[in-house]
Motif scaffolding. Structure first.
Motif, PDB file in Angstrom:
ATOM      1  N   SER A 180       0.842  -1.191   0.000  1.00 26.34           N
ATOM      2  CA  SER A 180       0.000   0.000   0.000  1.00 26.34           C
ATOM      3  C   SER A 180       0.876   1.240   0.000  1.00 26.34           C
ATOM      4  O   SER A 180       1.995   1.231   0.485  1.00 26.34           O
ATOM      5  CB  SER A 180      -0.919   0.020   1.225  1.00 26.34           C
ATOM      6  N   TYR A 209       0.434   5.450   0.849  1.00 26.62           N
ATOM      7  CA  TYR A 209      -0.431   6.510   1.357  1.00 26.62           C
ATOM      8  C   TYR A 209      -0.198   7.757   0.516  1.00 26.62           C
ATOM      9  O   TYR A 209       0.926   8.236   0.378  1.00 26.62           O
ATOM     10  CB  TYR A 209      -0.142   6.799   2.829  1.00 26.62           C
ATOM     11  N   HIS A 211      -5.564   9.269   1.228  1.00 26.20           N
ATOM     12  CA  HIS A 211      -6.034   7.885   1.305  1.00 26.20           C
ATOM     13  C   HIS A 211      -4.938   6.930   0.860  1.00 26.20           C
ATOM     14  O   HIS A 211      -3.947   7.324   0.256  1.00 26.20           O
ATOM     15  CB  HIS A 211      -7.309   7.689   0.469  1.00 26.20           C
ATOM     16  N   ASP A 212      -5.143   5.655   1.201  1.00 26.72           N
ATOM     17  CA  ASP A 212      -4.201   4.602   0.822  1.00 26.72           C
ATOM     18  C   ASP A 212      -4.595   4.003  -0.518  1.00 26.72           C
ATOM     19  O   ASP A 212      -5.774   3.853  -0.812  1.00 26.72           O
ATOM     20  CB  ASP A 212      -4.191   3.478   1.866  1.00 26.72           C
ATOM     21  N   MET A 213      -3.584   3.654  -1.289  1.00 28.19           N
ATOM     22  CA  MET A 213      -3.799   2.898  -2.523  1.00 28.19           C
ATOM     23  C   MET A 213      -3.157   1.533  -2.325  1.00 28.19           C
ATOM     24  O   MET A 213      -1.993   1.441  -1.938  1.00 28.19           O
ATOM     25  CB  MET A 213      -3.175   3.599  -3.723  1.00 28.19           C
ATOM     26  N   TYR A 214      -3.911   0.489  -2.582  1.00 28.56           N
ATOM     27  CA  TYR A 214      -3.418  -0.873  -2.432  1.00 28.56           C
ATOM     28  C   TYR A 214      -3.271  -1.508  -3.797  1.00 28.56           C
ATOM     29  O   TYR A 214      -4.053  -1.243  -4.703  1.00 28.56           O
ATOM     30  CB  TYR A 214      -4.405  -1.706  -1.594  1.00 28.56           C
ATOM     31  N   GLY A 215      -2.286  -2.361  -3.935  1.00 27.65           N
ATOM     32  CA  GLY A 215      -2.106  -3.053  -5.204  1.00 27.65           C
ATOM     33  C   GLY A 215      -0.904  -3.961  -5.186  1.00 27.65           C
ATOM     34  O   GLY A 215      -0.170  -4.055  -4.195  1.00 27.65           O
TER      35      GLY A 215
END
Length: 80
Positions: free
Chosen positions: A57, A59, A65-69
């Motif tokens: 993740s 931030y 916000h967090d980005m997950y991938g």
């Protein structure tokens, strides 16, 4: 015989997709055919592609916000 098979495969791909619609199709088919032929000349049966992935993740401060991938951590091509 392998050269005939490569030419037949390239011709079938060109008929199916149309080489005018996909730039470089003839070049890509020729290169893949030569690589396959060279691999066979060295006594190998094929290629193995390995890709290492890691879920992480990040931030983003601007949006808050967090980005997950998934991130690619390694990539390897070997023969078998």
């Amino acid at each position: 015989m392998k050269k005939k098979a490569v030419n037949a495969a390239a011709e079938a791909i060109a008929k199916k997709f149309g080489s005018k619609f996909i730039p470089g199709l003839g070049v890509a088919s020729t290169i893949l055919g030569l690589v396959s032929w060279g691999n066979g000349q060295f006594g190998n049966n094929g290629f193995k592609f390995s890709i290492g992935l890691e879920y992480s993740s990040v931030y983003i401060h601007k949006e808050g916000h967090d980005m997950y991938g998934w991130d690619i951590t390694s990539a390897r091509v070997s023969t078998y």
